[in-house]
Design a protein around this motif. Structure first.
Motif, PDB file in Angstrom:
ATOM      1  N   GLN A 285       0.846  -1.186   0.000  1.00  0.00           N
ATOM      2  CA  GLN A 285       0.000   0.000   0.000  1.00  0.00           C
ATOM      3  C   GLN A 285       0.889   1.247   0.000  1.00  0.00           C
ATOM      4  O   GLN A 285       2.115   1.161   0.103  1.00  0.00           O
ATOM      5  CB  GLN A 285      -0.920  -0.009   1.222  1.00  0.00           C
ATOM      6  CG  GLN A 285      -1.851  -1.219   1.281  1.00  0.00           C
ATOM      7  CD  GLN A 285      -2.763  -1.314   0.078  1.00  0.00           C
ATOM      8  OE1 GLN A 285      -3.384  -0.323  -0.319  1.00  0.00           O
ATOM      9  NE2 GLN A 285      -2.859  -2.503  -0.516  1.00  0.00           N
ATOM     10  N   GLU A 286       0.278   2.395  -0.107  1.00  0.00           N
ATOM     11  CA  GLU A 286       1.012   3.661  -0.204  1.00  0.00           C
ATOM     12  C   GLU A 286       2.040   3.806   0.920  1.00  0.00           C
ATOM     13  O   GLU A 286       1.729   3.666   2.101  1.00  0.00           O
ATOM     14  CB  GLU A 286       0.032   4.830  -0.152  1.00  0.00           C
ATOM     15  CG  GLU A 286       0.674   6.191  -0.340  1.00  0.00           C
ATOM     16  CD  GLU A 286       1.255   6.391  -1.737  1.00  0.00           C
ATOM     17  OE1 GLU A 286       2.147   7.232  -1.875  1.00  0.00           O
ATOM     18  OE2 GLU A 286       0.807   5.692  -2.689  1.00  0.00           O
ATOM     19  N   ARG A 315       6.208   1.523  -2.548  1.00  0.00           N
ATOM     20  CA  ARG A 315       5.005   1.988  -3.220  1.00  0.00           C
ATOM     21  C   ARG A 315       4.869   3.501  -3.084  1.00  0.00           C
ATOM     22  O   ARG A 315       4.820   4.044  -1.993  1.00  0.00           O
ATOM     23  CB  ARG A 315       3.768   1.313  -2.620  1.00  0.00           C
ATOM     24  CG  ARG A 315       2.438   1.942  -2.994  1.00  0.00           C
ATOM     25  CD  ARG A 315       2.114   1.772  -4.475  1.00  0.00           C
ATOM     26  NE  ARG A 315       1.765   0.394  -4.787  1.00  0.00           N
ATOM     27  CZ  ARG A 315       1.587  -0.043  -6.038  1.00  0.00           C
ATOM     28  NH1 ARG A 315       1.744   0.794  -7.054  1.00  0.00           N
ATOM     29  NH2 ARG A 315       1.278  -1.316  -6.261  1.00  0.00           N
ATOM     30  N   ILE A 316       4.852   4.189  -4.229  1.00  0.00           N
ATOM     31  CA  ILE A 316       4.675   5.641  -4.270  1.00  0.00           C
ATOM     32  C   ILE A 316       3.623   5.930  -5.329  1.00  0.00           C
ATOM     33  O   ILE A 316       3.914   5.966  -6.527  1.00  0.00           O
ATOM     34  CB  ILE A 316       5.990   6.363  -4.614  1.00  0.00           C
ATOM     35  CG1 ILE A 316       7.097   5.964  -3.642  1.00  0.00           C
ATOM     36  CG2 ILE A 316       5.795   7.879  -4.611  1.00  0.00           C
ATOM     37  CD1 ILE A 316       8.487   6.232  -4.146  1.00  0.00           C
ATOM     38  N   GLY A 317       2.380   6.124  -4.903  1.00  0.00           N
ATOM     39  CA  GLY A 317       1.309   6.286  -5.876  1.00  0.00           C
ATOM     40  C   GLY A 317       1.204   5.053  -6.752  1.00  0.00           C
ATOM     41  O   GLY A 317       1.176   3.924  -6.258  1.00  0.00           O
ATOM     42  N   ARG A 318       1.175   5.235  -8.053  1.00  0.00           N
ATOM     43  CA  ARG A 318       1.121   4.104  -8.972  1.00  0.00           C
ATOM     44  C   ARG A 318       2.512   3.515  -9.239  1.00  0.00           C
ATOM     45  O   ARG A 318       2.626   2.462  -9.860  1.00  0.00           O
ATOM     46  CB  ARG A 318       0.488   4.536 -10.299  1.00  0.00           C
ATOM     47  CG  ARG A 318      -1.003   4.832 -10.186  1.00  0.00           C
ATOM     48  CD  ARG A 318      -1.620   5.174 -11.528  1.00  0.00           C
ATOM     49  NE  ARG A 318      -1.066   6.392 -12.092  1.00  0.00           N
ATOM     50  CZ  ARG A 318      -1.380   6.880 -13.285  1.00  0.00           C
ATOM     51  NH1 ARG A 318      -2.242   6.225 -14.051  1.00  0.00           N
ATOM     52  NH2 ARG A 318      -0.852   8.005 -13.715  1.00  0.00           N
ATOM     53  N   TYR A 344      10.760   8.384   0.246  1.00  0.00           N
ATOM     54  CA  TYR A 344       9.322   8.539   0.044  1.00  0.00           C
ATOM     55  C   TYR A 344       8.927  10.014   0.071  1.00  0.00           C
ATOM     56  O   TYR A 344       8.168  10.475  -0.800  1.00  0.00           O
ATOM     57  CB  TYR A 344       8.545   7.765   1.108  1.00  0.00           C
ATOM     58  CG  TYR A 344       7.045   7.898   0.955  1.00  0.00           C
ATOM     59  CD1 TYR A 344       6.372   7.222  -0.058  1.00  0.00           C
ATOM     60  CD2 TYR A 344       6.315   8.730   1.795  1.00  0.00           C
ATOM     61  CE1 TYR A 344       5.002   7.353  -0.223  1.00  0.00           C
ATOM     62  CE2 TYR A 344       4.939   8.867   1.632  1.00  0.00           C
ATOM     63  CZ  TYR A 344       4.293   8.181   0.621  1.00  0.00           C
ATOM     64  OH  TYR A 344       2.937   8.327   0.454  1.00  0.00           O
TER      65      TYR A 344
END
Length: 403
Positions: A285-286, A315-318, A344
């Motif tokens: 997740q984000e 995970r960074i956005g998409r 991040y």
């Protein structure tokens, strides 16, 4: 109209139906791959041993788990006060049809500090290489030209060396979190198959930079966007391989695959065409990170020593970015957490890509107009020095066509 669109439409429909079937089959395979991966939680050491046993006989890249396979790292808090430095580079290669042999490396350097005492410093540092020692690496009677791939390696190494000097100057406040960040991989892949003399020449300089960073306590990391790395998938291939038996000291030996000898499709082919990002895309997740893995790239394992490269996914956005760090950063959990949080935050400030790397690229890039000015400056200096022109016919023809 010569193209028979009616006949083509049937083929297009068939292609669409085939694509739909492929997507469904791929999703089914991904579920099987992820299930097998998670079934091995708690057996990380077994698979670390399997990687070691398979390193020279498997036909794919491998990653060794150094944390539980189901690890999901979360950011506790984002720092408000911190400092980050980055470098990026570009170059103009030797023009074999030009008037004189030379090349240019331009290094962009950026320092950003956030919080109570914000500040920034950005610069471009070009260097022209033209001497005999610049243009060739010398070993006894051999001369190895510094151009093409060798020049690309030199630029990569120069980016690191410059970052070491830059970080030592600007990241000197030990009371706040600090980070030295590079774009792309920390693994100097081209050196794996390079001449031994070339490998030692450049790798020694690069490792000296990493050692300098370790000594002054500044974590080093690199950011790889849209990574297509297959190393964790390579680990999962071992989990499907019927020939792997750690207790009997047997790893994967692709040239003697038992499935293939029996005329069957190798069991590991279920992983074919998948990359690491496919595995972690639905797990993270984000702001979350994956487990840390050690890369078993040959140049890292054989040449990096205490600086062997490890990585995790973030995970960074998409975006699912691959973050690489040296072994000595992995050995300090506080540093890992610092890299996680700062990378991040930088990516969020840069709307999906670390802002410090964006600024470093802007400082480093050599645009077409600047290349033409550089060529004109070279020609002007040579005329002033009354050096006979050495344009080739090919170069003159290209200039004529370009106007």
């Amino acid at each position: 109209m010569t193209l028979n669109l009616a006949a083509l439409s049937e083929q297009l429909r068939a292609m669409g139906q085939n694509a739909a079937r492929s997507v469904a089959q791929r999703e089914t395979r991904m579920v099987q791959i992820a299930t097998r991966y998670l079934n091995e939680v708690g057996y990380e050491q077994r698979w670390a041993n399997a990687v070691s046993l398979s390193a020279t006989s498997a036909h794919w890249l491998l990653a060794e788990p150094v944390e539980p396979l189901d690890t999901i790292g979360r950011i506790a808090t984002l720092p408000t006060d911190y400092a980050v430095a980055a470098t990026d580079g570009s170059h103009i290669d030797v023009d074999r049809h030009g008037e004189v042999s030379c090349y240019l490396i331009n290094i962009g350097q950026v320092y950003l500090r956030y919080g109570a005492h914000p500040e920034a410093y950005l610069e471009s540092s070009p260097r022209l290489y033209f001497s005999e020692d610049d243009l060739y690496l010398h070993e006894d009677t051999r001369r190895i030209p510094v151009e093409g791939n060798v020049l690309s390696v030199r630029r990569d190494v120069e980016e690191g060396v410059a970052l070491g000097r830059f970080a030592a100057t600007y990241l000197n406040d030990t009371t706040i979190p600090r980070l030295a960040l590079q774009d792309g991989t920390l693994i100097r892949w081209p050196l794996a198959n390079a001449d031994e003399f070339v490998r030692k020449h450049f790798l020694g300089q690069y490792l000296n930079y990493l050692e300098q960073m370790r000594e002054i306590g500044i974590p080093v990391a690199s950011y790889i966007s849209r990574t297509r790395s297959p190393e964790v998938i390579g680990l999962i291939r071992l989990m499907f391989c019927p020939d792997v038996n750690v207790s009997e000291r047997r790893g994967a030996h692709c040239a003697q695959c038992s499935d293939a000898k029996q005329g069957k499709t190798p069991s590991c082919m279920i992983c074919q065409d998948f990359i690491d990002a496919d595995l972690f895309a639905t797990r993270l997740q984000e702001g979350e990170r994956s487990p840390i893995f050690r890369s078993w790239s040959r140049i890292s394992i054989e040449g990096y020593g205490d600086h062997q490269i490890h990585f995790f996914f973030l995970r960074i956005g998409r975006e699912l970015a691959r973050i690489e760090i040296p072994a000595w950063v992995v050995g300090q959990p506080a540093m890992v957490a610092q890299v996680h949080a700062l990378v991040y935050d930088q990516a969020m400030r840069g709307q999906g890509y670390p802002v410090v790397l964006q600024r470093a690229h802007e400082q480093a890039v050599i645009r077409s107009a600047e290349r033409r000015v550089f060529e004109q400056m070279v020609a002007g200096v040579l005329r002033q020095a009354e050096v006979p022109t050495g344009f080739s016919a090919k170069r003159e023809r290209k200039q004529f066509i370009q106007g």
